[in-house]
Motif scaffolding. Structure first.
Motif, PDB file in Angstrom:
ATOM      1  N   GLY A 172       0.792  -1.378   0.045  1.00  0.00           N
ATOM      2  CA  GLY A 172      -0.154  -0.085  -0.043  1.00  0.00           C
ATOM      3  C   GLY A 172       0.789   1.361  -0.068  1.00  0.00           C
ATOM      4  N   TYR A 173       2.030   1.145  -0.094  1.00  0.00           N
ATOM      5  CA  TYR A 173       2.927   2.233  -0.093  1.00  0.00           C
ATOM      6  C   TYR A 173       3.688   2.200  -1.534  1.00  0.00           C
ATOM      7  CZ  TYR A 173       2.207   2.968   4.685  1.00  0.00           C
ATOM      8  OH  TYR A 173       2.015   3.114   5.959  1.00  0.00           O
ATOM      9  N   ILE A 174       3.965   3.530  -2.225  1.00  0.00           N
ATOM     10  CA  ILE A 174       4.752   3.645  -3.126  1.00  0.00           C
ATOM     11  C   ILE A 174       6.026   4.294  -2.842  1.00  0.00           C
ATOM     12  CG2 ILE A 174       5.066   4.945  -5.192  1.00  0.00           C
ATOM     13  CD1 ILE A 174       3.404   3.115  -6.104  1.00  0.00           C
ATOM     14  N   ILE A 175       7.189   3.773  -3.074  1.00  0.00           N
ATOM     15  CA  ILE A 175       8.585   4.237  -3.051  1.00  0.00           C
ATOM     16  C   ILE A 175       9.473   4.630  -4.268  1.00  0.00           C
ATOM     17  CG2 ILE A 175      10.672   4.106  -1.656  1.00  0.00           C
ATOM     18  CD1 ILE A 175       8.050   1.374  -1.016  1.00  0.00           C
ATOM     19  N   SER A 176       9.860   5.565  -4.492  1.00  0.00           N
ATOM     20  CA  SER A 176      10.305   6.101  -5.737  1.00  0.00           C
ATOM     21  C   SER A 176      11.909   6.586  -5.237  1.00  0.00           C
ATOM     22  CB  SER A 176      10.058   7.145  -6.527  1.00  0.00           C
ATOM     23  OG  SER A 176       8.739   6.437  -7.125  1.00  0.00           O
ATOM     24  N   ALA A 177      12.877   6.324  -6.063  1.00  0.00           N
ATOM     25  CA  ALA A 177      14.387   6.714  -5.797  1.00  0.00           C
ATOM     26  C   ALA A 177      15.159   6.756  -7.073  1.00  0.00           C
ATOM     27  CB  ALA A 177      15.041   5.701  -4.906  1.00  0.00           C
ATOM     28  N   CYS A 178      15.983   7.635  -7.052  1.00  0.00           N
ATOM     29  CA  CYS A 178      16.823   8.029  -8.218  1.00  0.00           C
ATOM     30  C   CYS A 178      18.331   8.450  -7.692  1.00  0.00           C
ATOM     31  CB  CYS A 178      16.174   8.931  -9.209  1.00  0.00           C
ATOM     32  SG  CYS A 178      16.055  10.518  -8.648  1.00  0.00           S
ATOM     33  N   ALA A 179      19.350   8.423  -8.724  1.00  0.00           N
ATOM     34  CA  ALA A 179      20.653   8.518  -8.252  1.00  0.00           C
ATOM     35  C   ALA A 179      21.409   8.999  -9.539  1.00  0.00           C
ATOM     36  CB  ALA A 179      21.537   7.484  -7.726  1.00  0.00           C
TER      37      ALA A 179
END
Length: 202
Positions: free
Chosen positions: A169-176
């Motif tokens: 039920g959670y959305i996690i986004s990450a970028c480098a």
């Protein structure tokens, strides 16, 4: 390699275990922020072999946190209702986590790009699609060290390489800036809890 740590607090086992931190480190309103800092220190400790208690976190003049005594390792922290996320990389990195709920579609109409609005409209789960885009925008803003200004919000995120995950039920986004893969770690490890307990006792 980018490392993504996701800690949910909805599970009763997790809730009982994390009380050791809640009671010792912070007032309720600062709880998630403090857990995020501890998790960032734990992630760095695992990577470079420095004890958590010896790692110092400070902020730039613009408010972006960084490790004061570790070179070449960057991190980003995000927290929302019931969860904390930390991203760690060898280049500037940004992360955002949001709980999927009823999305404020009027915000999308005012601030999102045309292709982002089209993506939401064509998606069968519009709430999820909204928060996927929102977390991606937040992650990019944190990576470059800027807030979500109106002109930044209107820039499409589809041309950027951003890792996005859905967990319970959670959305996690990450970028480098430099990314050669993502390792995702979810939940409380006994090692993390032991390190927290050791810091409390000291």
């Amino acid at each position: 390699m980018m490392y993504l740590y996701f800690l949910p607090f909805y599970d009763e086992i997790y809730k009982s275990k994390i009380e050791i931190i809640r009671g010792k480190f912070s007032a309720e309103k600062e709880f998630l922020s403090d857990v995020g800092k501890l998790l960032a220190k734990f992630a760095a400790s695992q990577k470079v072999g420095i004890p958590m208690r010896d790692i110092t976190i400070t902020k730039t003049s613009s408010g972006k946190p960084f490790f004061e005594n570790i070179d070449g390792v960057y991190f980003s922290i995000s927290h929302t209702d019931g969860a904390v996320a930390v991203a760690l990389a060898e280049s500037e990195v940004g992360v955002d986590v949001e709980k999927i709920k009823e999305a404020p579609m009027k915000v999308a109409e005012r601030l999102f790009s045309e292709d982002e609005i089209e993506y939401i409209e064509k998606n069968s789960d519009k709430n999820r699609a909204f928060f996927e885009i929102w977390t991606k925008k937040e992650a990019v803003a944190k990576q470059i060290g800027e807030g979500l200004k109106r002109e930044k919000l209107r820039q499409s995120i589809f041309e950027r390489k951003i890792a996005t995950f859905e967990k319970n039920g959670y959305i996690i986004s990450a970028c480098a800036e430099i990314e050669d893969g993502v390792t995702v770690k979810e939940g409380f490890s006994e090692e993390f809890l032991k390190e927290c307990e050791r810091m409390i006792q000291e």
